[in-house]
Design an enzyme around this catalytic site. Structure first.
Site, PDB file in Angstrom:
ATOM      1  N   CYS A 129     -66.480 107.281 -21.180  1.00 31.37           N
ATOM      2  CA  CYS A 129     -65.064 107.550 -21.475  1.00 31.37           C
ATOM      3  C   CYS A 129     -64.594 106.831 -22.728  1.00 31.37           C
ATOM      4  O   CYS A 129     -63.478 107.053 -23.198  1.00 31.37           O
ATOM      5  CB  CYS A 129     -64.198 107.197 -20.277  1.00 31.37           C
ATOM      6  N   CYS A 188     -54.488 109.926  -9.644  1.00 34.18           N
ATOM      7  CA  CYS A 188     -55.693 110.320 -10.385  1.00 34.18           C
ATOM      8  C   CYS A 188     -55.359 111.202 -11.585  1.00 34.18           C
ATOM      9  O   CYS A 188     -54.436 112.021 -11.530  1.00 34.18           O
ATOM     10  CB  CYS A 188     -56.632 111.102  -9.478  1.00 34.18           C
ATOM     11  N   LYS A 232     -53.304 110.124 -17.194  1.00 35.26           N
ATOM     12  CA  LYS A 232     -52.691 110.504 -15.911  1.00 35.26           C
ATOM     13  C   LYS A 232     -51.975 111.845 -15.990  1.00 35.26           C
ATOM     14  O   LYS A 232     -52.088 112.653 -15.090  1.00 35.26           O
ATOM     15  CB  LYS A 232     -51.739 109.368 -15.489  1.00 35.26           C
ATOM     16  N   HIS A 236     -57.318 114.435 -19.367  1.00 35.99           N
ATOM     17  CA  HIS A 236     -58.480 113.607 -19.680  1.00 35.99           C
ATOM     18  C   HIS A 236     -59.757 114.428 -19.842  1.00 35.99           C
ATOM     19  O   HIS A 236     -60.597 114.458 -18.960  1.00 35.99           O
ATOM     20  CB  HIS A 236     -58.638 112.561 -18.570  1.00 35.99           C
TER      21      HIS A 236
END
Lengths: 385, 361
Positions: A83, A207, A329, A333
């Site tokens: 990431c 998540c 969030k 992502h």
């Protein structure tokens, strides 16, 4: 090292982009970045390119970038660093320009997490993130990977699920006014707390969504910046930090040592301290992770993150707004694109053009932490005065 | 289950084990069985110890017992309900003596090599021409103290059995019955029935119960296997096997302990194969989480915990076992037990899981 600046930045809206593969997303993001250059730029001015991507769809990543964007005459390198991929791609391009090898370079980040079923994508990718014999068969999926940290962090510092929920409430609110965000709706604390549980202590609204997306930056050496813009954004510092790859080997799970290492290097290079940061885009893949980041990035002392979120100090209008874009969030992502898109947001913040503008922002920080919480990349930017 | 039963028998006594006979009703594998290697690694056996695998139920278990020599560990695993396992290690060959055997065929329970278990749907035929006929063929005038494999139908044999193992069936039932013989200090005969076959043992009073560990889990509310598979690298499986199934750490010459064993020591920098040493099997939960989303190839939901082992600077990550998902808290006392972690491309992957034992530090 020569001084390096961002002279252009652009992205495509994050979301479930079923209509676009990597080969469609890359040229769209690159076109947006080229169009943002104040005095204009020709595609042939680009001398090298870096692609940040965990798992390119449509085949061989570097080739797809060169082929789909008409960049066959320049070197293209794919960066994969979990990431932290996006900010590490920025770091690699900045070093190449800083060394004098190139004057102008392109950084693109892209990933498609919605190319396979929701319960399969990250699980398929786990095979490159977990020890095959020891950790993979245990089902240490991405949220569990962070939940093991946050459970201990909450236990030691008296952090509650309500503190976590406040992060979701803040970042969802910011995303509503960001046209590039994936989840553009508000949530309240009750809705977050009553959502289905994914991985204790994370419910669904704790998540990140699974997003597709791409973002692009154009970097240039200080001595050519004037050809392109009067308002460059300077790359003042960067850092990359690693940590143990197995969770059982992490001595103190209330911190991410990779972040601490990356941050220390970046602040030292920029010659500033955390107090000088005006706006930050940090890795909030799960709500509790944003709170831990406040402490690892030096925004507050150990155990004080809950006070920052309680008092709204990291909300828009607060002392240090964090994730004005909506963050991972709510903005979304797509891992390879995430760090690059953070820099796109901060490029706009430092030029006074952001959707959720932080007034008078001069110093900005972008941060990712990922893989088996074993890698972190940090970029520190400064606006033109 | 076999390892848990075998460990109970071996750990409790000082009898050396020279051979293992494993009796299972439904072996997982016809070829490529990991059972001998798993038993060796998990029970820390001498490398020369023979492992013999037999397929069958109660009669097969009694056959294995009557053929066993001193030093043989017989482990029987029942997969029929209630599932269970039991183990006996023999100290003399005179403890158990075969006094009869009657093999007859009335296949009312069939498990073809490729396919599911088939039960013949006629309880009366199963009972009168199967189980009870098999028992009667051997019974004669004998008055066994225990009859296994017939459930409550033992009353129909007109034999007053003093020993009736509770909560046991299948291959392990005769071993549970033997444990009760020894517990109560009785000697006498044991009649085992399986389909229409039967075998009888004379039990000498010399045996003693070393240890009884009873584990039970309610089948309701168990995690459900999500379709899919967990990728497998056989070379990686091979490299990890000994330390993973034996729960062994790596001890460097400088004293540093690592798990999984490291080839380069973090303390002194030596680059040499470390000495493998057993790790403590108790500890305390350092952190935990419960996964309630669906993960392909795994039984969901499940809890994971990182355990700080007692007395050493080693932590381990594992599934929480023998408890419903979510019932684990930081600070709880626990032990590490061998469990089947996952089925990966039909290969059973064994490792250690976390079992809560009550109490907090």
């Amino acid at each position: 090292m020569r001084t390096v600046a961002l002279i252009g930045a652009g992205m495509i809206p994050f979301g479930e982009r079923f209509e676009a593969g990597t080969k469609e997303m890359l040229p769209a993001a690159v076109a947006a970045a080229l169009a943002s250059v104040d005095k204009g730029i020709e595609r042939r001015d680009l001398q090298a390119a870096w692609l940040g991507s965990l798992q390119p769809s449509d085949g061989f990543g570097s080739g797809v970038l060169a082929d789909s964007c008409g960049l066959l005459d320049i070197p293209v390198t794919r960066v994969e660093n979990a990431c932290a991929t996006g900010n590490d791609a920025v770091r690699n391009a900045a070093m190449a320009i800083g060394s004098g090898t190139f004057d102008v370079a392109l950084v693109v980040g892209a990933d498609k997490t919605r190319e396979t079923p929701t319960n399969a994508t990250f699980w398929d990718w786990m095979n490159m993130m977990r020890d095959s014999a020891w950790d993979l068969p245990l089902g240490l999926i991405a949220p569990a990977n962070f939940a093991l940290h946050v459970s201990r962090y909450m236990h030691e510092y008296g952090v509650t699920k309500t503190h976590l929920a406040l992060v979701a409430v803040k970042n969802h609110k910011n995303a509503v006014t960001n046209p590039f965000a994936h989840l553009r709706f508000e949530v309240d604390v009750d809705r977050v707390l009553n959502a289905p549980m994914v991985c204790d202590p994370f419910g669904m609204y704790d998540c990140t969504p699974q997003s597709d997306g791409a973002a692009a930056l154009i970097l240039a050496s200080a001595h050519v910046v004037d050809r392109y813009t009067e308002r460059p954004v300077w790359i003042r510092g960067f850092g990359l930090g690693l940590d143990r790859v197995m969770h059982a080997h992490k001595r103190d799970m209330t911190t991410f040592p990779a972040t601490v290492r990356a941050t220390k290097a970046a602040y030292a290079m920029a010659g500033i301290s955390p107090e000088e940061i005006d706006v930050a885009e940090v890795h909030d893949c799960f709500t509790g992770v944003e709170l831990m980041n406040y402490e690892d990035l030096g925004f507050c002392d150990r155990g004080e993150a809950k006070t920052l979120i309680e008092k709204g100090e990291t909300s828009l209008g607060g002392r240090l707004p964090v994730n004005p874009s909506g963050g991972l969030k709510a903005k979304g992502h797509p891992p390879g694109a995430t760090g690059v898109a953070q820099c796109v947001e901060l490029f706009e913040q430092l030029r006074g053009q952001a959707a959720n503008q932080v007034d008078g922002a001069r110093w900005a920080l972008a941060h990712n932490v990922g893989g088996p919480t074993a890698v972190s990349a940090v970029t520190i930017l400064e606006g033109s005065r | 289950m076999a390892v848990a039963a075998g460990r109970s028998a071996l750990c409790a006594g000082d009898q050396l084990c020279s051979k293992i006979v494993l009796v299972t009703e439904e072996p997982d594998f016809l070829q490529g069985s990991p059972a001998p290697a798993v038993l060796h690694a998990a029970l820390a056996l001498d490398t020369g110890t023979e492992v013999e695998q037999r397929v069958g139920g109660g009669v097969a278990a009694v056959d294995a017992l009557s053929a066993a020599r001193a030093g043989t560990l017989v482990i029987a695993v029942s997969s029929s309900e209630p599932a269970g396992a039991a183990a006996i290690i023999l100290s003399t060959e005179d403890e158990l003596r075969s006094i009869g055997r009657a093999y007859r065929s009335l296949p009312t329970r069939i498990h073809p090599v490729s396919g599911e278990m088939v039960n013949y749907a006629d309880p009366r035929l199963t009972r009168e021409r199967g189980n009870l006929a098999g028992a009667r063929a051997l019974l004669g005038n004998a008055v066994p103290l225990a009859v296994t494999g017939v459930g409550s139908d033992r009353k129909r044999l007109g034999v007053d059995t003093a020993v009736t193992p509770e909560a046991a069936a299948g291959a392990a039932e005769p071993l549970f019955a033997l444990a009760e013989f020894y517990e109560s200090g009785q000697s006498g005969q044991l009649l085992a029935v399986e389909d229409a076959s039967a075998a009888m043992l004379e039990v000498a009073p010399s045996g003693k119960v070393l240890r009884i560990d009873r584990e039970a889990q309610d089948a309701d509310g168990l995690p459900k296997l999500v379709p899919g598979d967990v990728p497998l690298s056989l070379p990686a499986y091979d490299r990890a096997f000994t330390a993973k199934v034996g729960f062994l750490g790596g001890r460097c010459t400088c004293g540093e302990l690592s798990y999984p064993p490291r080839t380069v020591c973090l303390t002194c920098g030596r680059s040499e194969a470390p000495t493998l040493v057993p790790l403590p099997r108790t500890g305390e939960v350092y952190t935990k989480t419960t996964i309630r989303t669906s993960v392909p190839g795994l039984a969901c939901p499940y809890s994971l915990a990182i355990v700080a082992l007692d007395g050493v600077e080693v932590r381990v990550l594992g599934h929480v076992t023998d408890a419903p998902a979510g019932n684990v808290e930081i600070g709880e006392r626990c032990e590490l037990v061998l469990r089947r972690i996952a089925l990966r491309h039909s290969v059973v992957d064994y490792g250690y899981a976390v079992r809560l034992i009550g109490g907090r530090q």
